[in-house]
Design a protein around this motif. Structure first.
Motif, PDB file in Angstrom:
ATOM      1  N   LEU A  90      -7.314   9.633  -8.289  1.00  0.00           N
ATOM      2  CA  LEU A  90      -6.422   9.366  -7.163  1.00  0.00           C
ATOM      3  C   LEU A  90      -4.977   9.488  -7.608  1.00  0.00           C
ATOM      4  CD1 LEU A  90      -5.935   8.365  -4.234  1.00  0.00           C
ATOM      5  CD2 LEU A  90      -5.941   6.043  -5.175  1.00  0.00           C
ATOM      6  N   ASP A 130      -3.437  10.810  -0.851  1.00  0.00           N
ATOM      7  CA  ASP A 130      -3.256  10.245   0.483  1.00  0.00           C
ATOM      8  C   ASP A 130      -1.792  10.398   0.856  1.00  0.00           C
ATOM      9  OD1 ASP A 130      -5.910   9.458   0.783  1.00  0.00           O
ATOM     10  OD2 ASP A 130      -5.553   7.505  -0.112  1.00  0.00           O
ATOM     11  N   LYS A 132       1.617   9.920   2.811  1.00  0.00           N
ATOM     12  CA  LYS A 132       2.224   8.781   3.517  1.00  0.00           C
ATOM     13  C   LYS A 132       2.720   9.156   4.910  1.00  0.00           C
ATOM     14  CE  LYS A 132       1.902   5.681   0.318  1.00  0.00           C
ATOM     15  NZ  LYS A 132       0.779   4.802   0.410  1.00  0.00           N
ATOM     16  N   ARG A 147      -7.084  19.283   3.494  1.00  0.00           N
ATOM     17  CA  ARG A 147      -7.191  18.056   4.292  1.00  0.00           C
ATOM     18  C   ARG A 147      -8.660  17.804   4.592  1.00  0.00           C
ATOM     19  NH1 ARG A 147      -3.119  15.847   8.382  1.00  0.00           N
ATOM     20  NH2 ARG A 147      -1.881  17.627   7.679  1.00  0.00           N
ATOM     21  N   THR A 151      -9.963  12.743   8.461  1.00  0.00           N
ATOM     22  CA  THR A 151      -8.997  11.864   7.800  1.00  0.00           C
ATOM     23  C   THR A 151      -7.633  12.545   7.849  1.00  0.00           C
ATOM     24  OG1 THR A 151      -9.461  12.826   5.650  1.00  0.00           O
ATOM     25  CG2 THR A 151     -10.691  10.849   6.230  1.00  0.00           C
ATOM     26  N   ILE A 153      -4.793  11.899   6.673  1.00  0.00           N
ATOM     27  CA  ILE A 153      -3.873  11.822   5.543  1.00  0.00           C
ATOM     28  C   ILE A 153      -4.498  12.131   4.190  1.00  0.00           C
ATOM     29  CG2 ILE A 153      -2.390  10.140   6.674  1.00  0.00           C
ATOM     30  CD1 ILE A 153      -3.761   8.051   4.742  1.00  0.00           C
ATOM     31  N   ARG A 154      -5.796  12.276   4.112  1.00  0.00           N
ATOM     32  CA  ARG A 154      -6.474  12.448   2.812  1.00  0.00           C
ATOM     33  C   ARG A 154      -6.671  13.926   2.506  1.00  0.00           C
ATOM     34  NH1 ARG A 154     -10.399   8.494  -0.217  1.00  0.00           N
ATOM     35  NH2 ARG A 154      -8.330   7.698  -0.573  1.00  0.00           N
TER      36      ARG A 154
END
Length: 169
Positions: A90, A130, A132, A147, A151, A153-154
């Motif tokens: 991450l 992720d 913001k 993407r 989701t 933003i992920r």
């Protein structure tokens, strides 16, 4: 950017975090108030960019995570073992100071994070980001991250693809 050689190094108590401002209050607050604790507790590894060894002009964090096999695009998932979750890295936060906006430091930090993740001796199938906000999402997309469906933003990018980007085996 300030004169001097850019160094990206683990966050230390000698780094001045109070002068950092990226324009996103949550990221500024994280660096000032939480990053040191996260490093000590080993829940995230914060890295900072500096040209003088003190003033922070950018930062990012890396940590271990996992991703659901069902979240992987079907074309990629077909080639993977049927484990319910896969190991991932991450990239939790990435920000540059407003004083260096537009200099390419964000991409330099991203490449450094990718290089560290690829060189790790711990298995990781993909890097997860992720975003913001939409500006961050655009940055992720420009850098080749995909993407994840469902989701907003992920984003993900396979580690073997990232290894090729940084010239690692």
């Amino acid at each position: 950017m300030d004169r001097g050689i850019l160094r990206i190094q683990p966050l230390a108590t000698t780094h001045d975090r109070l002068g950092f401002s990226c324009g996103v209050p949550a990221l500024d607050r994280y660096l000032r108030e939480q990053a040191g604790q996260d490093a000590r507790r080993r829940v995230a590894a914060p890295f900072v960019a500096t040209t003088d060894g003190v003033r922070v002009i950018g930062f990012y964090t890396l940590s271990a995570t996992s991703i659901e096999l069902s979240d992987i695009p079907p074309a990629q998932a077909r080639k993977l073992p049927r484990y319910p979750r896969l190991p991932a890295t991450l990239l939790g936060r990435l920000a540059t100071d407003l004083s260096v906006r537009g200099t390419g430091l964000g991409r330099v930090l991203l490449v450094d994070a990718i290089t560290r993740a690829v060189r790790s001796e711990i298995a990781s199938f993909t890097m997860v980001l992720d975003a913001k906000d939409e500006s961050a999402a655009s940055f992720c997309a420009r850098e080749g991250f995909i993407r994840l469906p469902g989701t907003p933003i992920r984003f993900v990018r396979r580690m073997d693809d990232l290894a090729a980007v940084v010239g690692a085996p």
